[in-house]
Design a protein around this motif. Structure first.
Motif, short mmCIF file in Angstrom:
data_model
loop_
_atom_site.label_atom_id
_atom_site.label_comp_id
_atom_site.label_asym_id
_atom_site.label_seq_id
_atom_site.Cartn_x
_atom_site.Cartn_y
_atom_site.Cartn_z
N MET A 24 1.70 32.38 -7.87
CA MET A 24 0.55 30.96 -7.77
C MET A 24 1.22 29.75 -7.82
O MET A 24 0.74 28.83 -7.21
CB MET A 24 -0.49 31.32 -8.64
CG MET A 24 -1.80 30.17 -8.31
SD MET A 24 -2.43 30.28 -6.88
CE MET A 24 -3.84 31.47 -7.12
N GLY A 25 2.16 29.62 -8.89
CA GLY A 25 2.86 28.37 -8.92
C GLY A 25 3.64 27.59 -8.14
O GLY A 25 3.74 26.59 -7.44
N PHE A 50 -10.21 25.56 -3.88
CA PHE A 50 -10.48 26.22 -5.18
C PHE A 50 -9.42 27.13 -5.32
O PHE A 50 -8.98 27.85 -4.54
CB PHE A 50 -11.88 26.79 -5.11
CG PHE A 50 -12.93 25.90 -4.60
CD1 PHE A 50 -13.43 24.90 -5.29
CD2 PHE A 50 -13.30 25.93 -3.17
CE1 PHE A 50 -14.83 24.10 -4.77
CE2 PHE A 50 -14.33 25.15 -2.75
CZ PHE A 50 -14.89 24.21 -3.59
N THR A 51 -9.30 27.38 -6.93
CA THR A 51 -8.37 28.47 -7.06
C THR A 51 -9.07 29.51 -8.04
O THR A 51 -10.21 28.89 -8.66
CB THR A 51 -7.20 28.08 -8.03
OG1 THR A 51 -7.71 27.08 -9.09
CG2 THR A 51 -6.15 27.14 -7.19
N GLY A 52 -8.87 30.91 -7.84
CA GLY A 52 -9.85 31.63 -8.73
C GLY A 52 -9.49 31.47 -10.07
O GLY A 52 -8.56 31.25 -10.60
N ASP A 53 -10.63 31.99 -10.96
CA ASP A 53 -10.45 32.12 -12.49
C ASP A 53 -10.77 33.39 -12.62
O ASP A 53 -10.12 34.30 -12.25
CB ASP A 53 -11.44 31.16 -13.08
CG ASP A 53 -11.25 30.85 -14.27
OD1 ASP A 53 -10.08 31.23 -14.93
OD2 ASP A 53 -12.11 30.26 -15.08
N ILE A 61 -8.98 29.56 -2.66
CA ILE A 61 -10.17 29.78 -1.57
C ILE A 61 -10.81 28.35 -1.07
O ILE A 61 -10.44 27.20 -1.82
CB ILE A 61 -11.59 30.18 -2.62
CG1 ILE A 61 -11.25 31.60 -3.11
CG2 ILE A 61 -12.82 30.20 -1.79
CD1 ILE A 61 -11.64 31.82 -4.50
N HIS A 62 -10.82 28.28 0.16
CA HIS A 62 -11.13 26.97 1.04
C HIS A 62 -12.24 27.25 1.78
O HIS A 62 -12.35 28.07 2.30
CB HIS A 62 -10.08 26.31 1.70
CG HIS A 62 -8.94 27.29 2.21
ND1 HIS A 62 -8.54 27.04 3.59
CD2 HIS A 62 -8.21 28.01 1.66
CE1 HIS A 62 -7.58 27.77 3.78
NE2 HIS A 62 -7.25 28.55 2.85
#
Length: 113
Positions: A24-25, A50-53, A61-62
């Motif tokens: 992810m980084g 958006f990034t998942g949590d 997610i876009h």
């Protein structure tokens, strides 16, 4: 814009990219340095990234909003015909496990982005 009665029938495209665990980084830096600069040149259709949590870790997610299907196809044809974006995509693809796309219509009630 396509209409059903008096309701605008914009098309929303939800894209979810599952990122390889531990990458992810790298994906985030790639988007910041190459992906977003390439996409920002094209017509503004993005609602948000958006990034998942919790429960959606390792996901990007876009959400995109288009006037209609012709608008959506025209936009993506322009993006996929862009050498700068395709250079980004070539580096991104090996970092993804899975991609899911959904096309949606807004419900005839409530707020719309």
């Amino acid at each position: 814009m396509t209409k059903k009665g008096d309701i605008n029938m914009a098309i929303y495209e939800l894209r979810t990219y599952s990122v390889v665990v531990g990458k992810m980084g790298e994906v985030t830096e790639l988007y910041k340095s190459l992906g977003w600069p390439a996409l920002a040149k094209h017509p503004q259709k993005l609602v948000g990234y958006f990034t998942g949590d919790i429960g959606a870790i390792n996901e990007i997610i876009h959400l995109w909003k288009f006037d209609d299907d012709a608008d959506r196809r025209s936009f993506w044809n322009g993006v996929f015909g862009d050498d700068q974006f395709m250079a980004f995509a070539k580096q991104l693809r090996p970092l993804l496990k899975h991609q899911e796309n959904k096309l949606m219509l807004a419900a005839p009630w409530g707020p719309h982005p």
